[in-house]
Design a protein around this motif. Structure first.
Motif, PDB file in Angstrom:
ATOM      1  N   ASP A   4       0.813  -1.215   0.000  1.00 41.27           N
ATOM      2  CA  ASP A   4       0.000   0.000   0.000  1.00 41.27           C
ATOM      3  C   ASP A   4       0.847   1.267   0.000  1.00 41.27           C
ATOM      4  O   ASP A   4       0.293   2.369   0.025  1.00 41.27           O
ATOM      5  N   GLU A   5       2.162   1.143  -0.029  1.00 37.44           N
ATOM      6  CA  GLU A   5       3.046   2.296  -0.139  1.00 37.44           C
ATOM      7  C   GLU A   5       3.471   2.445  -1.597  1.00 37.44           C
ATOM      8  O   GLU A   5       4.282   1.646  -2.094  1.00 37.44           O
ATOM      9  N   PRO A   6       2.957   3.459  -2.307  1.00 40.23           N
ATOM     10  CA  PRO A   6       3.256   3.608  -3.733  1.00 40.23           C
ATOM     11  C   PRO A   6       4.746   3.707  -4.040  1.00 40.23           C
ATOM     12  O   PRO A   6       5.203   3.219  -5.081  1.00 40.23           O
ATOM     13  N   GLU A   7       5.522   4.304  -3.118  1.00 40.80           N
ATOM     14  CA  GLU A   7       6.955   4.450  -3.367  1.00 40.80           C
ATOM     15  C   GLU A   7       7.641   3.092  -3.430  1.00 40.80           C
ATOM     16  O   GLU A   7       8.536   2.875  -4.261  1.00 40.80           O
ATOM     17  N   ALA A  36       0.014  -3.990  -7.304  1.00 42.83           N
ATOM     18  CA  ALA A  36      -1.257  -3.829  -6.598  1.00 42.83           C
ATOM     19  C   ALA A  36      -1.015  -2.942  -5.383  1.00 42.83           C
ATOM     20  O   ALA A  36       0.013  -3.067  -4.710  1.00 42.83           O
ATOM     21  N   GLY A  37      -1.981  -2.044  -5.111  1.00 39.23           N
ATOM     22  CA  GLY A  37      -1.860  -1.149  -3.968  1.00 39.23           C
ATOM     23  C   GLY A  37      -2.729  -1.545  -2.797  1.00 39.23           C
ATOM     24  O   GLY A  37      -2.783  -0.841  -1.795  1.00 39.23           O
ATOM     25  N   SER A  38      -3.401  -2.695  -2.905  1.00 41.42           N
ATOM     26  CA  SER A  38      -4.259  -3.167  -1.820  1.00 41.42           C
ATOM     27  C   SER A  38      -4.373  -4.679  -1.912  1.00 41.42           C
ATOM     28  O   SER A  38      -4.017  -5.293  -2.923  1.00 41.42           O
ATOM     29  N   GLY A  39      -4.932  -5.263  -0.852  1.00 38.23           N
ATOM     30  CA  GLY A  39      -5.122  -6.705  -0.859  1.00 38.23           C
ATOM     31  C   GLY A  39      -6.096  -7.151  -1.933  1.00 38.23           C
ATOM     32  O   GLY A  39      -5.879  -8.168  -2.599  1.00 38.23           O
ATOM     33  N   GLN A  40      -7.177  -6.396  -2.130  1.00 36.65           N
ATOM     34  CA  GLN A  40      -8.153  -6.761  -3.148  1.00 36.65           C
ATOM     35  C   GLN A  40      -7.537  -6.684  -4.541  1.00 36.65           C
ATOM     36  O   GLN A  40      -7.777  -7.549  -5.388  1.00 36.65           O
ATOM     37  N   GLU A  41      -6.733  -5.652  -4.806  1.00 40.02           N
ATOM     38  CA  GLU A  41      -6.070  -5.540  -6.103  1.00 40.02           C
ATOM     39  C   GLU A  41      -5.112  -6.708  -6.319  1.00 40.02           C
ATOM     40  O   GLU A  41      -4.963  -7.201  -7.445  1.00 40.02           O
ATOM     41  N   MET A  94      -1.089  -4.212   4.939  1.00 41.65           N
ATOM     42  CA  MET A  94      -2.055  -3.461   4.136  1.00 41.65           C
ATOM     43  C   MET A  94      -3.369  -3.329   4.893  1.00 41.65           C
ATOM     44  O   MET A  94      -3.767  -4.242   5.615  1.00 41.65           O
ATOM     45  N   PRO A  95      -4.072  -2.200   4.745  1.00 40.66           N
ATOM     46  CA  PRO A  95      -5.344  -2.013   5.461  1.00 40.66           C
ATOM     47  C   PRO A  95      -6.446  -2.889   4.889  1.00 40.66           C
ATOM     48  O   PRO A  95      -6.348  -3.403   3.782  1.00 40.66           O
ATOM     49  N   ARG A  96      -7.509  -3.039   5.659  1.00 46.00           N
ATOM     50  CA  ARG A  96      -8.715  -3.803   5.301  1.00 46.00           C
ATOM     51  C   ARG A  96      -8.384  -5.277   5.050  1.00 46.00           C
ATOM     52  O   ARG A  96      -8.590  -6.117   5.914  1.00 46.00           O
ATOM     53  N   LEU A  97      -7.838  -5.608   3.898  1.00 41.39           N
ATOM     54  CA  LEU A  97      -7.483  -6.997   3.591  1.00 41.39           C
ATOM     55  C   LEU A  97      -5.966  -7.111   3.724  1.00 41.39           C
ATOM     56  O   LEU A  97      -5.225  -6.731   2.813  1.00 41.39           O
ATOM     57  N   ASP A  98      -5.487  -7.633   4.875  1.00 38.22           N
ATOM     58  CA  ASP A  98      -4.044  -7.626   5.101  1.00 38.22           C
ATOM     59  C   ASP A  98      -3.353  -8.774   4.361  1.00 38.22           C
ATOM     60  O   ASP A  98      -3.996  -9.628   3.739  1.00 38.22           O
ATOM     61  N   GLY A  99      -2.016  -8.762   4.432  1.00 38.06           N
ATOM     62  CA  GLY A  99      -1.229  -9.743   3.703  1.00 38.06           C
ATOM     63  C   GLY A  99      -1.507 -11.172   4.117  1.00 38.06           C
ATOM     64  O   GLY A  99      -1.453 -12.084   3.278  1.00 38.06           O
TER      65      GLY A  99
END
Length: 230
Positions: A15-18, A37-42, A60-65
């Motif tokens: 989730d960190e774009p950098e 991917a920037g999230s678990g769902q992605e 990662m928030p919501r859906l973690d690793g």
């Protein structure tokens, strides 16, 4: 790296774009195809492209690793490496329990991470079964094993019902009328009338709803036909 590894596909989820940008640039420069991917769902959505190795952020928030890893492991055999900033995550061994193969602590050296990726790909010998699966929330369609699951639980579809699900889900967002579905999904045997498609879709919806899908993945476009939601 071997020729096979140079063509390997990596999935980078953080989730960190950098970090995503840095890893994409580094591994693309080494000849990899890189999915991001920037999230678990992605990350679950990108898994349909069949990664040979997954670099997965734990926090990662919501859906973690951890949860993403569990869902991926239901369908993927490729190596999964966790990226984590907390040594406590490793001490808890939760990552290994949910199917991870290795972990790398942040901040990490790109050279060290690259060496670990090379080692796992070499050990895997490029022989893992490539993913043939689409994830839509809790719903997963595995084209290789011809199975559909909701939150990990199998949904009992007939051969014809699965064929319709497979056809629509492989063309998300595209609208197909009954005649087109009937034409593209072969082997109807005695079901020569395209109106039978409507009944099969009704049964598919009923079974998926009973299994607890978050939403109906098959959308009716009035006057036009059906499509798989995107």
């Amino acid at each position: 790296m071997t020729e096979c590894e140079h063509r390997a596909t990596l999935l980078v989820a953080d989730d960190e774009p950098e970090i995503v940008e840095m890893l994409e640039e580094y591994f693309a420069g080494r000849g990899f195809r890189v999915l991001t991917a920037g999230s678990g769902q992605e990350a679950l959505e990108q898994a349909v492209h069949g990664p040979d190795l997954v670099l997965l952020d734990v926090g990662m928030p919501r859906l973690d690793g951890f949860e993403v890893c569990r869902r991926l492991r239901e369908h993927l055999t490729c190596p999964i490496l966790f990226l984590t900033a907390r040594v406590e995550d490793v001490d808890a061994l939760e990552g290994f329990a949910c199917g991870a193969d290795d972990y790398v602590l942040k901040p990490f050296s790109l050279a060290v991470l690259g060496a670990r990726v090379d080692a796992h790909l070499a050990r895997d010998q490029c022989q893992q079964v490539r993913a043939e699966v689409r994830f839509d929330g809790d719903l997963a369609v595995d084209y290789r094993t011809r199975t559909v699951t909701v939150a990990g639980a199998p949904v009992e579809l007939t051969r014809r019902e699965f064929d319709i699900v497979a056809f629509l889900s492989k063309h998300p967002g595209q609208v197909f009328d009954r005649d087109r579905i009937h034409e593209r999904v072969g082997g109807w045997e005695n079901e020569s009338d395209s109106q039978v498609v409507t009944e099969h879709i009704r049964r598919i919806r009923k079974k998926l709803a009973a299994a607890g899908t978050e939403h109906d993945p098959v959308e009716t476009v009035w006057g036009m036909g059906y499509r798989w939601r995107v």
